[in-house]
Design a protein around this motif. Structure first.
Motif, PDB file in Angstrom:
ATOM      1  N   LYS A 104       0.824  -1.218   0.000  1.00 30.58           N
ATOM      2  CA  LYS A 104       0.000   0.000   0.000  1.00 30.58           C
ATOM      3  C   LYS A 104       0.857   1.266   0.000  1.00 30.58           C
ATOM      4  N   VAL A 142      -6.955   6.922   9.303  1.00 30.20           N
ATOM      5  CA  VAL A 142      -7.122   5.513   8.964  1.00 30.20           C
ATOM      6  C   VAL A 142      -5.735   4.886   8.935  1.00 30.20           C
ATOM      7  N   LYS A 144      -3.360   1.757   8.014  1.00 21.96           N
ATOM      8  CA  LYS A 144      -3.362   0.618   7.091  1.00 21.96           C
ATOM      9  C   LYS A 144      -2.032  -0.117   7.138  1.00 21.96           C
ATOM     10  N   VAL A 154      -7.010  -2.714   7.850  1.00 19.78           N
ATOM     11  CA  VAL A 154      -7.369  -1.299   7.794  1.00 19.78           C
ATOM     12  C   VAL A 154      -8.221  -0.949   9.009  1.00 19.78           C
ATOM     13  N   GLU A 186      -3.662   7.588   6.845  1.00 21.22           N
ATOM     14  CA  GLU A 186      -4.364   8.467   5.908  1.00 21.22           C
ATOM     15  C   GLU A 186      -5.337   9.365   6.635  1.00 21.22           C
ATOM     16  N   GLU A 187      -5.708  10.449   5.963  1.00 21.33           N
ATOM     17  CA  GLU A 187      -6.829  11.253   6.466  1.00 21.33           C
ATOM     18  C   GLU A 187      -8.108  10.435   6.304  1.00 21.33           C
ATOM     19  N   LEU A 188      -9.047  10.643   7.225  1.00 17.08           N
ATOM     20  CA  LEU A 188     -10.329   9.943   7.173  1.00 17.08           C
ATOM     21  C   LEU A 188     -11.250  10.679   6.205  1.00 17.08           C
ATOM     22  N   LEU A 189     -11.641   9.991   5.153  1.00 19.83           N
ATOM     23  CA  LEU A 189     -12.548  10.589   4.172  1.00 19.83           C
ATOM     24  C   LEU A 189     -13.971  10.160   4.487  1.00 19.83           C
ATOM     25  N   GLU A 193     -19.099   4.587  -0.991  1.00 21.73           N
ATOM     26  CA  GLU A 193     -18.029   3.898  -1.715  1.00 21.73           C
ATOM     27  C   GLU A 193     -18.593   3.081  -2.862  1.00 21.73           C
ATOM     28  N   LYS A 215     -18.255  -3.563   3.726  1.00 20.66           N
ATOM     29  CA  LYS A 215     -17.088  -4.148   4.398  1.00 20.66           C
ATOM     30  C   LYS A 215     -17.284  -4.400   5.892  1.00 20.66           C
ATOM     31  N   ASN A 225     -13.945  -4.217  10.103  1.00 23.07           N
ATOM     32  CA  ASN A 225     -13.989  -4.549   8.680  1.00 23.07           C
ATOM     33  C   ASN A 225     -13.800  -6.038   8.449  1.00 23.07           C
ATOM     34  N   ILE A 283      -9.580   4.764  -2.443  1.00 26.05           N
ATOM     35  CA  ILE A 283      -9.352   4.213  -1.111  1.00 26.05           C
ATOM     36  C   ILE A 283      -8.299   3.113  -1.199  1.00 26.05           C
ATOM     37  N   GLU A 284      -8.372   2.333  -2.258  1.00 24.25           N
ATOM     38  CA  GLU A 284      -7.389   1.261  -2.456  1.00 24.25           C
ATOM     39  C   GLU A 284      -7.470   0.761  -3.888  1.00 24.25           C
TER      40      GLU A 284
HETATM   41  P1  AMP Z   1      -9.378  -0.958   2.205  1.00 24.76           P
HETATM   42  O1  AMP Z   1      -9.064  -2.366   2.613  1.00 24.76           O
HETATM   43  O2  AMP Z   1      -8.207  -0.097   1.965  1.00 24.76           O
HETATM   44  O3  AMP Z   1     -10.431  -0.918   1.109  1.00 24.76           O
HETATM   45  O4  AMP Z   1     -10.156  -0.333   3.435  1.00 24.76           O
HETATM   46  C1  AMP Z   1     -11.267  -0.973   3.997  1.00 24.76           C
HETATM   47  C2  AMP Z   1     -12.342   0.032   4.282  1.00 24.76           C
HETATM   48  O5  AMP Z   1     -11.885   1.009   5.200  1.00 24.76           O
HETATM   49  C3  AMP Z   1     -12.782   0.823   3.069  1.00 24.76           C
HETATM   50  O6  AMP Z   1     -13.728   0.157   2.302  1.00 24.76           O
HETATM   51  C4  AMP Z   1     -13.319   2.079   3.703  1.00 24.76           C
HETATM   52  O7  AMP Z   1     -14.660   1.880   4.144  1.00 24.76           O
HETATM   53  C5  AMP Z   1     -12.443   2.261   4.894  1.00 24.76           C
HETATM   54  N1  AMP Z   1     -11.389   3.235   4.566  1.00 24.76           N
HETATM   55  C6  AMP Z   1     -10.179   2.984   4.043  1.00 24.76           C
HETATM   56  N2  AMP Z   1      -9.478   4.107   3.856  1.00 24.76           N
HETATM   57  C7  AMP Z   1     -10.270   5.117   4.265  1.00 24.76           C
HETATM   58  C8  AMP Z   1     -10.139   6.545   4.332  1.00 24.76           C
HETATM   59  N3  AMP Z   1      -9.020   7.167   3.972  1.00 24.76           N
HETATM   60  N4  AMP Z   1     -11.181   7.253   4.819  1.00 24.76           N
HETATM   61  C9  AMP Z   1     -12.316   6.638   5.224  1.00 24.76           C
HETATM   62  N5  AMP Z   1     -12.504   5.315   5.205  1.00 24.76           N
HETATM   63  C10 AMP Z   1     -11.508   4.560   4.725  1.00 24.76           C
END
Ligand code: AMP
Ligand code: GLY
Length: 425
Positions: A104, A142, A144, A154, A186-189, A193, A215, A225, A283-284
């Protein structure tokens, strides 16, 4: 043509089910596969997804025409390269391509270089530095794990102090092993999604209809998650204009950045996108079909999935046109008691045939095993993906839950709100 699918979850069952319907498919093998794939006419072979030499040997001696790699772990382990080096066709990126998911920190740097919109982030390998950074923040963060952690690495922290424990667990406690020794903070967005899945053949990019995953384990997106509790398609918030923007601002620049970095990206590129007040942000990225997104995706694809995957592997995506069933699809994941924490295995499952017998319903196996006595047993955290089509999203949702309610195993859990964000129920 003979096809080998690598993997044994719900995604691989969905791919196998659809490929088995192709007039071009003479035989389908799955390593290791699952009882659902076998019931649909596939042959399961007992080779581990990380046994690259074993898989190559099997593919060569069996005269496999296309190897389709489902999960990220064998791709990150270089299976795509090994298949191509053996002179065989592969659906799935190289090890360098899989880094977009398996690292990542790398993925974030590539996005920054390519000006792909994404959350602001910092990368840390030192716990003290990470701790000092989060405590200096006023807003949510967030955390990761940089490496692969089966969707569980995450941690969303509404308050910065909540990040301290997960950082300690990852960087000191080793909960995700090496995967957590580097972290991305990361900043929380905020925003809804969507999962945008695009076929990439090294020259062309062909996005599929968007999907939405769920998730967190709990209804209303609460709790920890998981790998994904359910998904549906299409997604009303992602219309043609949003898809154009995602293609232009996200897919094209990242594929170009990968080309500059290492060469062609071939296979499926998955962008997890959040629709923030400031526009769509990544986000990913994942290097393979989403699971469970693949299940409702293949339910809606009309025509020959094998031809679509072959066209991708043969760099001729410009020759094909994917047609969709206009009816929406919903997949509800049934999980074992305790998931996403430690869970029970070996509990008997009943009612799958009754659920499957409903019109426009398909039950995909994710974590199941057949006992020597022929009983279907739970064998994973995500056990089944119950998938249905309906004339409207509401009907697809009702049908999926009607099918879920025919299936029983002790401790079975489902979220009852898959698709509700779009329906409003
Ligand atoms: P990921 O495995 O990176 O997809 O992260 C799992 C879940 O965490 C995502 O589907 C989002 O709901 C949440 N998430 C990840 N990154 C962020 C972010 N920067 N801000 C808010 N929620 C996030
Ligand atoms: N469902 C999310 C993923 O496959 O990563």
């Amino acid at each position: 043509m003979k096809v080998l699918i690598v993997g044994g979850g719900g995604r691989e069952h969905a791919l196998a089910w659809k490929i088995l319907q192709s007039p071009q498919c003479d035989a389908l093998y799955a390593a290791p596969g699952n009882p659902g794939i076998k019931a649909d006419g596939g042959t399961c072979v007992d080779i581990d997804v990380l046994d690259t030499p074993g898989l190559i040997e099997f593919a060569k001696t069996t005269d496999i025409g296309l190897v389709v790699v489902g999960p990220e772990v064998p791709l990150a382990n270089g299976l795509g390269d090994a298949v191509r080096e053996a002179g065989l066709l592969c659906f799935g990126p190289s090890k360098k391509g899989a880094r977009i998911e398996s690292d990542k920190a790398y993925s974030k740097l590539l996005m920054q270089q390519a000006s792909v919109p994404t959350a602001e982030a910092r990368i840390f390998t030192d716990l003290e530095d990470a701790r000092t950074f989060v405590l200096s923040r006023d807003h949510g963060v967030v955390v990761k794990a940089s490496g692969l952690a089966a969707g569980k690495g995450v941690i969303v922290c509404k308050e910065p102090y909540q990040a301290i424990k997960p950082l300690e667990d990852m960087m000191e406690g080793g909960v995700f092993g090496d995967a957590g020794s580097t972290v991305v903070i990361e900043e929380l967005l905020t925003g809804q999604e969507a999962s945008v899945l695009a076929l990439c053949d090294g020259k062309n990019i062909y996005p599929l209809e968007p999907l939405q995953d769920h998730k967190p384990i709990g209804e209303g997106d609460t709790g920890p998650n998981t790998g994904g509790m359910g998904a549906y398609s299409p997604v009303p918030i992602v219309g043609p204009d949003e898809m154009d923007r995602i293609e232009r601002e996200i897919l094209v620049p990242i594929v170009d950045a990968m080309r500059r970095d290492f060469g062609r990206y071939e296979g499926l590129l998955y962008a997890g996108v959040m629709f923030t007040p400031g526009g769509p942000k990544v986000i990913e990225f994942n290097c393979r079909f989403g699971d469970p997104e693949c299940q409702p995706a293949v339910m809606r694809i009309k025509g020959d999935l094998l031809e679509i995957l072959l066209a991708t592997a043969e760099h001729r995506l410009d020759e094909i046109e994917i047609e969709y069933d206009p009816r929406p699809s919903v997949c509800v994941v049934m999980t074992a008691e305790g998931y996403p924490g430690p869970y029970e295995k070996g509990r008997p499952i009943t009612g799958v045939a009754d659920a499957d017998a409903l019109e426009d319903v398909k039950v995909f196996h994710a974590g199941t095993i057949m006992s020597v006595d022929g009983d279907l047993l739970c064998n994973g955290g995500r056990v089944l993906g119950v998938t249905a089509l309906g004339d409207t999203l509401e009907e697809a949702q009702a049908k999926a839950y009607e099918a879920v309610d025919k299936i029983h195993f002790d401790g079975a859990y489902v979220r009852r709100d898959i698709g509700s964000k779009a329906i409003g129920n």
